[in-house]
Design an enzyme around this catalytic site. Structure first.
Site: not given
Ligand code: 3HC
Length: 696
Positions: A123, A103, A61, A100
């Site tokens: 999450e 998912e 998400a 997500g």
């Molecule tokens: N939403 C918004 N922005 C995101 C994002 C997300 N899910 N994931 C990454 N970004 C952004 C980062 O903030 C970063 O922004 P910046 O360049 O402005 O600092 C940019 O994308 C690149 O991210 P990274 O520097 O972390 O890049 P990496 O290549 O090192 O890692 C990744 C990539 C493994 C995808 C890592 O970013 C990550 O772990 N992201 C989070 C994944 C996550 O937690 N997903 C679950 C979200 S909650 C959800 O899905 C709820 C649902 O169940 C309803």
């Protein structure tokens, strides 16, 4: 159709290609695009392929949308809409399918991935649970027990394991869209139709109560993992529609909790902290060869961290014997990495053959790009080493001190090239701990600061800028909240009550357990160093000196606040300490007061926040988020509170200021309210407002 989803009909297969860089987060435009694409595909195609453009499938998400009003269609509805499509829907995964993202993939009917892909439901690291069907569909595919492990750990699962578990149906090398199209065609050729996970049998129940209790214990106050277990439990009892409703209700309780705010604060700011506005466009200096002065625990740890990052390291000690001992320390750590599978044998061999050497003369550092001094913590020793470096190092070499407390300005001013000098404060063990304070002195050149941050990045550390003061950001704040704890002991609390209260708050260890681990002689030396300049109004506990005078330095001597028995983990309270404390209270005529856990936590945190606010106000930390990241990554502060200043925002700054003023009635020397805190309360603003560029 939104631009975030490209639509292309390839024969019988409609390709829905996500194009929302950098990580194809499932923001509003992507969700709308998926629904519109599906509708169009159902009118003109026989199968649907969902794939990501760029580096990745959906990484989850869009976390930036959290806290804003939810815009329809929501993600759970999108996943259900995909699952209910009359056409077979296939996911082709590369990069990461996280949260997500996974998912959505579980909403599709078939899943193929390239071997380098990773999937997961992380999450809980954002203080929430998978809220778009993850806790209902994943256990239907892999069983409740495995789903609990994957969801509560939030770990990334490699493609091979995901295939074995059944999360993926196929894994194939190649261009992701090409393999996805071929797979979709095979499905059509075989006459296969939709295969909704939601219609699979409910998973068999496991012992959810025990799993819940274990997750609460492991979470040290963090509620998301345990709550996720209750949601998975629902999958065993409800059909998919009821299960999704149950999941949604639990998701919303977490989504609206301060822990979610704290975790999201940590997520964004661990990325923001090293991006300094003043370094925009400043190129770091070359960084290939590093010199490390000192082969003790810290020097060896720094050397290992640099070697593992592929840098060439020369260690220098005062004589051949000490150099040999330093090299042995490095070798032991590296061999440990090989044993644990963190370092390959061939890489280890290459490092030992040509990447590392330990010598006994600074002359060996004439070609080093950077030298990090990690010698004895005494100004005279440091100045002598820097004079030597000034003599031998090439022009433009960065000269860094790993001092924890000493004045980097004074060190810099003692040589002919102060612009090349900075502090690089590592935390022990330096090859493990994530924090690096980059200490910027008055004269430090911008490209030297940039090189400090470049080193942090190469070493995969969280680098935080700090100005010069006694203890820099972290140790200065530590000294204050430790003093507050000592005062509580003098007034009636026991070290064990304080340790328990603070581990219940979420710290991995209490302050007195940490003191025993670090060695009580360190604090003793600091107290002695500061004694000549100490204000007479400062309360200093003497019993701690008495412990040291008796040779009890904590774990290394077997006795400190706790007594340690050989071969046993942890210690038991040392009754001698209580006797010393009671004797001191009697000497001072103090009547012991009762402190509740809440009293202890509140005072400890108020002391931390007040000092942190001063550190920000003085510009030692440029932003509140810098303090938060220092405490999270160097001092075991619980991540679910986001850091002490985020915690303060979440509690309400007016209440914190009021408590500080109340404590000041008994000790107005220690409890001097920070002027910044007063200004924020008067303006009705938060520390986070300052992170966003606001001023007061
Ligand atoms: N939403 C918004 N922005 C995101 C994002 C997300 N899910 N994931 C990454 N970004 C952004 C980062 O903030 C970063 O922004 P910046 O360049 O402005 O600092 C940019 O994308 C690149 O991210 P990274 O520097 O972390 O890049 P990496 O290549 O090192 O890692 C990744 C990539 C493994 C995808 C890592 O970013 C990550 O772990 N992201 C989070 C994944 C996550 O937690 N997903 C679950 C979200 S909650 C959800 O899905 C709820 C649902 O169940 C309803």
């Amino acid at each position: 159709m939104s631009d975030a989803i490209e639509y292309e009909l390839k024969g019988d297969i409609a390709v829905l290609r996500a194009n929302n860089p950098p990580v194809n987060a499932l923001g509003h435009a992507v969700r709308t695009g998926l629904i519109a694409g599906l509708e169009r595909a159902e009118a003109e195609a026989k199968a649907v392929l969902i794939v990501g453009a760029g580096h990745t499938y959906f990484a989850g998400a869009d976390i930036k949308e959290f806290g804003k009003p939810l815009r329809e269609p929501g993600l759970p509805g999108v996943c259900t809409r995909i699952e209910n499509s009359p056409l077979p829907v296939i996911s082709a995964i590369h990069g990461t399918a996280l949260g997500g993202g996974l998912e959505v993939a579980l909403g599709t009917h078939y899943r193929i991935a390239v071997p380098s892909a990773k999937v997961g439901l992380p999450e809980v690291h954002l203080g929430i649970l998978p809220g778009a069907g993850g806790t209902q569909r994943l256990p239907r595919v892999i069983g409740a027990e495995k789903a609990i492990e994957i969801i509560t750990s939030g770990r990334h699962v490699g493609a091979a394991e995901a295939l074995e578990l059944g999360i993926l149906d196929e894994v194939e090398e190649g261009d992701v869209e090409t393999i996805g199209l071929a797979y979709a065609q095979r499905i059509l050729d075989a006459g296969l139709g939709p295969r909704p996970v939601g219609q699979m049998p409910r998973p068999t129940p496991v012992d959810f109560d025990s799993a819940y209790v274990a997750a609460m214990k492991r979470g040290r106050g963090q509620i998301a993992p345990a709550t996720a277990i209750r949601s998975i439990e629902g999958a065993c009892h409800y059909d998919i529609t009821e299960g999704l409703e149950h999941e949604r209700a639990l998701f919303m309780t977490l989504f609206n909790s301060p822990q979610r705010e704290g975790m999201v604060h940590a997520f964004f700011n661990e990325r923001a902290v090293s991006k300094l506005p003043e370094l925009k466009g400043v190129e770091p200096r070359a960084l290939k060869t590093i010199g490390v002065i000192g082969g003790g625990t810290m020097g060896a740890g720094i050397a290992v961290a640099a070697l593992l990052a592929g840098l060439d390291v020369t260690m220098v000690e005062r004589d051949a014997e000490a150099a040999k001992a330093g090299a042995a320390r490095v070798n032991v750590i590296l061999q440990g990495s090989v044993k644990r599978g963190k370092l390959s044998q061939s890489k280890y061999d290459a490092i030992m053959a040509s990447g590392f050497r330990a010598l006994d003369s600074c002359d060996a550092l004439s070609e080093a790009d950077m030298v990090i001094e990690a010698a004895f913590e005494e100004m005279g020793v440091k100045k002598a080493i820097f004079a030597e470096l000034d003599r031998v190092c090439k022009k433009g070499a960065v000269l860094a001190s790993n001092t924890s407390y000493l004045d980097v300005n004074e060190i810099a001013a003692s040589i002919s090239r102060p612009r090349d000098v900075l502090g690089l404060h590592f935390f022990s063990p330096a090859h493990v701990m994530k924090l690096l304070e980059v200490v910027v002195a008055d004269e430090t050149a911008p490209d030297v600061v940039a090189t400090g941050f470049a080193l942090g990045k190469a070493l995969r550390k969280i680098a935080v800028r700090s100005g010069v003061c006694d203890g820099f950001i972290g140790n200065r704040i530590l000294k204050t909240y430790r003093s507050c704890a000592d005062h509580m002991i003098m007034d009636g609390a026991s070290p064990y009550e304080i340790d328990k209260a603070m581990t219940d708050f979420g710290f991995a260890m209490g302050p007195y357990e940490v003191a025993d681990l670090a060695g009580l002689d360190i604090g003793w030396a600091t107290r002695k160093r500061l004694a000549p300049t100490r204000d007479v109004r400062e309360r200093v506990a003497r019993y701690a000196d008495k412990m040291c005078e008796a040779g009890n330095f904590g774990q290394k001597t077997g006795k400190g606040y706790y007594v340690y028995e050989a071969g046993k983990r942890g210690g038991t309270p040392n009754p001698e300490v209580i006797a010393l404390i009671e004797a001191e209270r009697a000497d001072l005529g103090v009547t012991a007061q009762d402190f509740t856990h809440e009293d202890i936590q509140r005072r400890y945190m108020c002391a931390m926040v007040n000092e942190a606010a001063m550190v920000v106000d003085e510009g030692i930390a440029r932003r509140p988020l810098d303090v938060d990241m220092v405490l999270l990554f160097g001092y075991g502060f619980p991540r679910h509170w986001g850091g002490p200043l985020k915690w303060a925002d979440l509690q309400g700054l007016d209440g914190i200021l009021a408590d500080i003023k109340r404590y000041a009635m008994a000790d107005d020397f220690f409890w001097q309210p920070s002027a910044l805190l007063e200004r924020l309360v008067a303006a009705g603003k938060t520390f986070d407002d300052l992170n966003k560029g606001d001023t007061v």
